[in-house]
Design a protein around this motif. Structure first.
Motif, PDB file in Angstrom:
ATOM      1  N   HIS A  63      78.435   9.317  54.237  1.00 43.65           N
ATOM      2  CA  HIS A  63      76.982   9.494  54.146  1.00 43.65           C
ATOM      3  C   HIS A  63      76.487  10.265  55.378  1.00 43.65           C
ATOM      4  CE1 HIS A  63      72.694   8.664  53.852  1.00 43.65           C
ATOM      5  NE2 HIS A  63      72.912   8.325  52.584  1.00 43.65           N
ATOM      6  N   PRO A  64      75.598  11.276  55.159  1.00 43.74           N
ATOM      7  CA  PRO A  64      75.142  12.127  56.281  1.00 43.74           C
ATOM      8  C   PRO A  64      74.545  11.346  57.445  1.00 43.74           C
ATOM      9  CG  PRO A  64      74.459  13.073  54.179  1.00 43.74           C
ATOM     10  CD  PRO A  64      75.047  11.736  53.870  1.00 43.74           C
ATOM     11  N   LEU A  65      73.798  10.298  57.180  1.00 44.09           N
ATOM     12  CA  LEU A  65      73.149   9.558  58.261  1.00 44.09           C
ATOM     13  C   LEU A  65      74.152   8.861  59.168  1.00 44.09           C
ATOM     14  CD1 LEU A  65      70.067   8.020  56.411  1.00 44.09           C
ATOM     15  CD2 LEU A  65      70.076   9.929  58.026  1.00 44.09           C
ATOM     16  N   PHE A  66      75.298   8.475  58.620  1.00 42.29           N
ATOM     17  CA  PHE A  66      76.324   7.816  59.430  1.00 42.29           C
ATOM     18  C   PHE A  66      77.159   8.820  60.220  1.00 42.29           C
ATOM     19  CE2 PHE A  66      76.191   4.322  56.030  1.00 42.29           C
ATOM     20  CZ  PHE A  66      75.257   3.597  56.747  1.00 42.29           C
ATOM     21  N   ARG A  67      77.068  10.089  59.858  1.00 42.83           N
ATOM     22  CA  ARG A  67      77.817  11.122  60.563  1.00 42.83           C
ATOM     23  C   ARG A  67      76.987  11.812  61.641  1.00 42.83           C
ATOM     24  NH1 ARG A  67      78.786  15.085  57.387  1.00 42.83           N
ATOM     25  NH2 ARG A  67      78.120  14.383  55.342  1.00 42.83           N
ATOM     26  N   MET A  68      75.687  11.517  61.682  1.00 41.25           N
ATOM     27  CA  MET A  68      74.800  12.129  62.686  1.00 41.25           C
ATOM     28  C   MET A  68      74.777  11.284  63.949  1.00 41.25           C
ATOM     29  SD  MET A  68      71.521  13.169  60.331  1.00 41.25           S
ATOM     30  CE  MET A  68      71.686  14.235  58.892  1.00 41.25           C
ATOM     31  N   GLU A  69      74.761  11.964  65.087  1.00 42.64           N
ATOM     32  CA  GLU A  69      74.723  11.244  66.356  1.00 42.64           C
ATOM     33  C   GLU A  69      73.368  10.574  66.580  1.00 42.64           C
ATOM     34  OE1 GLU A  69      75.156  12.160  71.154  1.00 42.64           O
ATOM     35  OE2 GLU A  69      75.941  13.598  69.679  1.00 42.64           O
ATOM     36  N   ALA A  70      72.292  11.289  66.257  1.00 45.32           N
ATOM     37  CA  ALA A  70      70.933  10.746  66.429  1.00 45.32           C
ATOM     38  C   ALA A  70      70.065  11.232  65.277  1.00 45.32           C
ATOM     39  CB  ALA A  70      70.342  11.176  67.768  1.00 45.32           C
TER      40      ALA A  70
ATOM     41  N   HIS B 258      76.844  -1.765  58.162  1.00 42.86           N
ATOM     42  CA  HIS B 258      77.782  -2.454  57.277  1.00 42.86           C
ATOM     43  C   HIS B 258      78.011  -1.679  55.976  1.00 42.86           C
ATOM     44  CE1 HIS B 258      73.667  -3.884  56.609  1.00 42.86           C
ATOM     45  NE2 HIS B 258      73.991  -4.066  55.323  1.00 42.86           N
ATOM     46  N   PHE B 259      77.152  -0.671  55.704  1.00 42.82           N
ATOM     47  CA  PHE B 259      77.348   0.153  54.515  1.00 42.82           C
ATOM     48  C   PHE B 259      78.362   1.277  54.757  1.00 42.82           C
ATOM     49  CE2 PHE B 259      73.222  -1.667  53.363  1.00 42.82           C
ATOM     50  CZ  PHE B 259      73.437  -1.962  52.021  1.00 42.82           C
ATOM     51  N   ARG B 260      78.785   1.443  56.003  1.00 41.27           N
ATOM     52  CA  ARG B 260      79.745   2.510  56.302  1.00 41.27           C
ATOM     53  C   ARG B 260      81.031   2.353  55.481  1.00 41.27           C
ATOM     54  NH1 ARG B 260      79.087   5.470  61.189  1.00 41.27           N
ATOM     55  NH2 ARG B 260      77.346   4.749  62.485  1.00 41.27           N
ATOM     56  N   GLU B 261      81.422   1.124  55.274  1.00 45.29           N
ATOM     57  CA  GLU B 261      82.664   0.863  54.529  1.00 45.29           C
ATOM     58  C   GLU B 261      82.587   1.434  53.124  1.00 45.29           C
ATOM     59  OE1 GLU B 261      85.261  -2.992  52.939  1.00 45.29           O
ATOM     60  OE2 GLU B 261      83.649  -3.264  54.419  1.00 45.29           O
ATOM     61  N   TYR B 262      81.388   1.419  52.540  1.00 43.48           N
ATOM     62  CA  TYR B 262      81.224   1.892  51.166  1.00 43.48           C
ATOM     63  C   TYR B 262      80.735   3.333  51.103  1.00 43.48           C
ATOM     64  CZ  TYR B 262      81.149  -3.179  50.858  1.00 43.48           C
ATOM     65  OH  TYR B 262      81.457  -4.504  51.004  1.00 43.48           O
ATOM     66  N   LEU B 263      80.085   3.781  52.193  1.00 43.09           N
ATOM     67  CA  LEU B 263      79.545   5.149  52.225  1.00 43.09           C
ATOM     68  C   LEU B 263      79.999   5.864  53.495  1.00 43.09           C
ATOM     69  CD1 LEU B 263      75.893   4.233  51.177  1.00 43.09           C
ATOM     70  CD2 LEU B 263      77.615   5.278  49.695  1.00 43.09           C
ATOM     71  N   PRO B 264      81.315   6.008  53.680  1.00 44.81           N
ATOM     72  CA  PRO B 264      81.813   6.575  54.947  1.00 44.81           C
ATOM     73  C   PRO B 264      81.382   8.016  55.179  1.00 44.81           C
ATOM     74  CG  PRO B 264      83.577   6.448  53.325  1.00 44.81           C
ATOM     75  CD  PRO B 264      82.419   5.704  52.737  1.00 44.81           C
TER      76      PRO B 264
END
Length: 409
Positions: free
Chosen positions: A287-294, A279-285
Motif C-alpha cells: 500500500h502506498p501509504l506504508f511505503r511513504m516516509e512521511a 497492523h494492516f501492513r501484513e495484509y497490504l504490504p
C-alpha cells in the motif's frame, strides 16, 4: 445632511473613492450609472472621483455597455487601466517562499517560488527572501504600491515580527519581517498569518464573498484558521489568532512543542494516524501509504480519489480530531460556514462532507442549524492570493490610497 468641512470632507472623499474603486474592480466592466446607483452618489461626485482615478492611471474608460433590456443609449464602461499599479504578495510557509505580483483585481500576474527541505538558517532565509523579492520586482512593468506578507505563525503584526515559528528556523529566532521588507522595498508592508490571508482571499474573491461570518481553515501546512466576524477581518490583538493546531483537545495528552498538552496537531497528524494502522501492513504490504516516509494529507486525498478504502478510514479518523476542535471554535463564534482549503488535484468531496457530518453531530448548534463546509475555489493558493489581498483590502476600506507619486504632482 449636515455639511462637514476640513478633514471630515477629506475622509468622506477618501471613503467614496475607495468604494468607487471597489465597485469597478469587484465586477467586470461597469458603467458610471451602475456605480452611482449602487453607492448612492451624485453624478457630480462620481464624475469627479472617476476623473481623478483615470488621471492617475488606475481606471480607464472601456467598451460601451448596453443598458438592461437592450433599449436606450449605451454607456461608457469603466475598468482597471492596463498600466495600473500592482501589489506584491509574499507568502512564507515551511519549505516554500513565494513572491507574486498581482493587479488590483487580485489576479496573479507573476509568481516566483523558492522551495527548500527541512529547517532553514535565519541568515539563509534572509538571503533567499531578498533574492526572491528582487527577482519579482524586476519583472514588474508597472509601479508597485505596497507589499502584503502572509506567514506561518506565531507572529506579532504590531511590530511586524516572526516569533520563532515551530519547525521553521534551525535555531530559535525572531525575524523582523516587516522592517526587513520595508527597507528592501521602500514601500508600505503589512503582515498577517497565512490562514488569515486565506480568509482575506475568500472574502474578496472566493466562497466568503457576500458572507458576514465564516471561518477559513487550512490543514496543508500546519492547521490554521482565519475569521471574518460581522463582516470584519479578525486579527486578534497581535495577530496570533487562528493557531487552531494548538488548541488542546485532550488536556491530559502529550506535551506539545508549544508548551500545551494534547494539541490538535499531535492527533490530526497523518504520519501518526498511518502508523496507528501499521497492523494492516501484513495484509497490504504494497500500500502506498506504508511505503511513504512521511505521508501527507494530500497523499491521502489523492488515494481517496482512486477509491482507496484505507485512505478513507485514515481521513475519517483525521476528521474526528479536526471536528472536535472546529466544533469548539464555532460554539464560541456562532459561525456556521467553514471554508476548507483543498487541492485542485483532488476531486472527491469526501473531506468536506465527512468533516461537516462530524461537526454537526458534535456541536450543539448543529442540532438547530447545520454547519456548512465548502471547499475553496483557490485550492491551496488562498494564502498567496490573500497576501496581495491584504493590500487590496486596505485600498477598498480607504485605509490606504493608491495615489501614484507622479500623479500627485
Amino acid at each position: 445632511m449636515i455639511r462637514q468641512a476640513g478633514s471630515r470632507q477629506q475622509t468622506i472623499k477618501k471613503k467614496n473613492r475607495a468604494l468607487v474603486l471597489q465597485a469597478v474592480l469587484n465586477q467586470n466592466i461597469v458603467s458610471r450609472a451602475e456605480i452611482a446607483r449602487s453607492l448612492g452618489l451624485t453624478k457630480t461626485t462620481l464624475t469627479n472621483l472617476v476623473s481623478e482615478l483615470i488621471e492617475e492611471g488606475i481606471l480607464t474608460e472601456s467598451e460601451a455597455i448596453s443598458p438592461e433590456g437592450g433599449m436606450g443609449r449605451k454607456s461608457i464602461g469603466l475598468d482597471l487601466a492596463e498600466n495600473a499599479p500592482l501589489v506584491c504578495g509574499v507568502l512564507i510557509q515551511r519549505g516554500n517562499l513565494h513572491a507574486a505580483l498581482a493587479n488590483l483585481k487580485g489576479e496573479i500576474l507573476t509568481d516566483n517560488c523558492c522551495r527548500y527541505t527541512g529547517l532553514i538558517e535565519p541568515r539563509l532565509f534572509r538571503e533567499k527572501l531578498a533574492e526572491l523579492y528582487r527577482q519579482t520586482c524586476g519583472q514588474a512593468r508597472q509601479q508597485i504600491l505596497a507589499v502584503g506578507v502572509s506567514c506561518v505563525g506565531p507572529l506579532n503584526i504590531v511590530d511586524g515580527t516572526l516569533l520563532s515559528p515551530h519547525n521553521f528556523f534551525t535555531e530559535p529566532a525572531e525575524f523582523p519581517i516587516v522592517s526587513f521588507l520595508e527597507e528592501l522595498s521602500g514601500l508600505p508592508v503589512w503582515l498577517c498569518n497565512d490562514a488569515t490571508a486565506g480568509a482575506v482571499a475568500e472574502k474578496l474573491w472566493g466562497k466568503g464573498r457576500g458572507q458576514e461570518n465564516f471561518v477559513y481553515i487550512s490543514t496543508f501546512n500546519g492547521i490554521g484558521a482565519g475569521f471574518y466576524l460581522e463582516n470584519k477581518l479578525y486579527n486578534g490583538e497581535f495577530g496570533q489568532n487562528g493557531e487552531l493546531g494548538h488548541m488542546s483537545i485532550n488536556f491530559l495528552g502529550p506535551k506539545c512543542a508549544c508548551g500545551n498538552n494534547g494539541c490538535l496537531e499531535l492527533y490530526a497528524d497523518i504520519p501518526t494516524i498511518v502508523n496507528g494502522y501499521r497492523h494492516f501492513r501484513e495484509y497490504l504490504p504494497d500500500h502506498p501509504l506504508f511505503r511513504m516516509e512521511a505521508p501527507t494529507i494530500l497523499d491521502v486525498l489523492t488515494l481517496i480519489d482512486a477509491g482507496d478504502v484505507l485512505a478513507m478510514s485514515i481521513l475519517t479518523e483525521y476528521c474526528r480530531y479536526l471536528a472536535a476542535a472546529v466544533s469548539n471554535l464555532i460554539a464560541q463564534l456562532n459561525v456556521s460556514l467553514v471554508i476548507l482549503a483543498g487541492s485542485p488535484r483532488t476531486t472527491s468531496s469526501f473531506f468536506e462532507h465527512t468533516l461537516a457530518h462530524m461537526m454537526n453531530q458534535n456541536s450543539l448548534i448543529g442540532k438547530y442549524r447545520q454547519n456548512l463546509v465548502v471547499k475553496s475555489d483557490f485550492g491551496l493558493d488562498s494564502p498567496l492570493y490573500g497576501s496581495a489581498g491584504i493590500v487590496i483590502d486596505k485600498i477598498f476600506s480607504g485605509e490606504f490610497s493608491p495615489v501614484l507619486p507622479n500623479a500627485a504632482g
